[in-house]
Design an enzyme around this catalytic site. Sequence first.
Site, mmCIF file in Angstrom:
data_model
loop_
_atom_site.group_PDB
_atom_site.id
_atom_site.type_symbol
_atom_site.label_atom_id
_atom_site.label_comp_id
_atom_site.label_asym_id
_atom_site.label_seq_id
_atom_site.Cartn_x
_atom_site.Cartn_y
_atom_site.Cartn_z
ATOM 1 C CG ASP A 32 -2.068 0.934 1.138
ATOM 2 O OD1 ASP A 32 -3.219 0.467 1.164
ATOM 3 O OD2 ASP A 32 -1.832 2.165 1.036
ATOM 4 C CG ASN A 88 -12.560 -0.572 4.055
ATOM 5 O OD1 ASN A 88 -12.883 -1.072 5.132
ATOM 6 N ND2 ASN A 88 -11.439 0.123 3.904
ATOM 7 C CD GLN A 95 -15.005 -0.254 -2.393
ATOM 8 O OE1 GLN A 95 -16.196 -0.379 -2.097
ATOM 9 N NE2 GLN A 95 -14.418 -0.968 -3.341
ATOM 10 C CG HIS A 101 -8.910 -3.075 -2.222
ATOM 11 N ND1 HIS A 101 -9.833 -2.314 -2.905
ATOM 12 C CD2 HIS A 101 -8.633 -2.399 -1.080
ATOM 13 C CE1 HIS A 101 -10.098 -1.216 -2.211
ATOM 14 N NE2 HIS A 101 -9.392 -1.244 -1.094
ATOM 15 C CG HIS A 103 -6.975 -2.660 3.420
ATOM 16 N ND1 HIS A 103 -6.157 -1.575 3.177
ATOM 17 C CD2 HIS A 103 -8.168 -2.351 2.868
ATOM 18 C CE1 HIS A 103 -6.836 -0.646 2.525
ATOM 19 N NE2 HIS A 103 -8.066 -1.095 2.319
HETATM 20 P P1 5GP Z 1 -9.836 1.482 0.480
HETATM 21 O O1 5GP Z 1 -9.942 2.770 1.244
HETATM 22 O O2 5GP Z 1 -10.520 1.582 -0.866
HETATM 23 O O3 5GP Z 1 -10.242 0.277 1.243
HETATM 24 O O4 5GP Z 1 -8.286 1.277 0.226
HETATM 25 C C1 5GP Z 1 -7.584 1.838 -0.820
HETATM 26 C C2 5GP Z 1 -6.114 1.709 -0.480
HETATM 27 O O5 5GP Z 1 -5.361 1.777 -1.667
HETATM 28 C C3 5GP Z 1 -5.589 2.812 0.437
HETATM 29 O O6 5GP Z 1 -5.016 2.215 1.596
HETATM 30 C C4 5GP Z 1 -4.564 3.546 -0.406
HETATM 31 O O7 5GP Z 1 -3.439 3.939 0.344
HETATM 32 C C5 5GP Z 1 -4.193 2.520 -1.454
HETATM 33 N N1 5GP Z 1 -3.852 3.042 -2.762
HETATM 34 C C6 5GP Z 1 -4.559 3.933 -3.493
HETATM 35 N N2 5GP Z 1 -3.983 4.147 -4.695
HETATM 36 C C7 5GP Z 1 -2.884 3.346 -4.719
HETATM 37 C C8 5GP Z 1 -1.870 3.127 -5.693
HETATM 38 O O8 5GP Z 1 -1.860 3.702 -6.788
HETATM 39 N N3 5GP Z 1 -0.896 2.226 -5.388
HETATM 40 C C9 5GP Z 1 -0.873 1.563 -4.194
HETATM 41 N N4 5GP Z 1 0.120 0.702 -3.985
HETATM 42 N N5 5GP Z 1 -1.813 1.753 -3.240
HETATM 43 C C10 5GP Z 1 -2.791 2.637 -3.507
#
Ligand code: 5GP
Length: 139
Positions: A32, A88, A95, A101, A103
């Site tokens: 991440d 999420n 999300q 995805h 975590h």
């Molecule tokens: P969500 O909030 O949708 O559950 O999680 C999205 C996650 O993706 C966040 O923890 C954010 O830091 C990560 N993230 C967003 N864009 C990128 C990216 O371009 N590359 C990587 N490696 N992580 C990302």
Amino acid sequence: MRDDNCIFCKIANGDIPTNAIYEDDKYKVILDLGPATRGHALILPKYHFANIYEMPAENVAEAFSLAKRMAEEMTDRLGADGFNIVQNNNEVAGQTVFHFHIHLIPRYKGDGQTVGWKPGESTPEELSKIRELFQKSSS
Ligand code: 5GP
Ligand code: ZN
């Protein structure tokens, strides 16, 4: 199976370079960019579903099975003391990227991180009413 406008489809399928710690024909596990803790990673399917509601149960089971294997390997290799698995769905639940995805968050004693919620309160009546929502009607 892919969504051309989806950043996680692009990352999972290699169109955008990333730091991957595991890959097979269906999944890529990437670090991440905004890690909660050292080694925070994401399981990305190479196919596109926006969230758990849209994804078939077999795929969800497969992804969570990989989460168990990754939890064991990451705990071992990173020297973690524990582990959070978070997934999420929808904006209200936090999300921000609308490609399913999982975590993978290694936890370390004293890491100062919080993953969770603040406990609320309940009444027996309220809990009972909720349980009733899950009772199948006999007709
Ligand atoms: P969500 O909030 O949708 O559950 O999680 C999205 C996650 O993706 C966040 O923890 C954010 O830091 C990560 N993230 C967003 N864009 C990128 C990216 O371009 N590359 C990587 N490696 N992580 C990302
Ligand atoms: Zn996608």
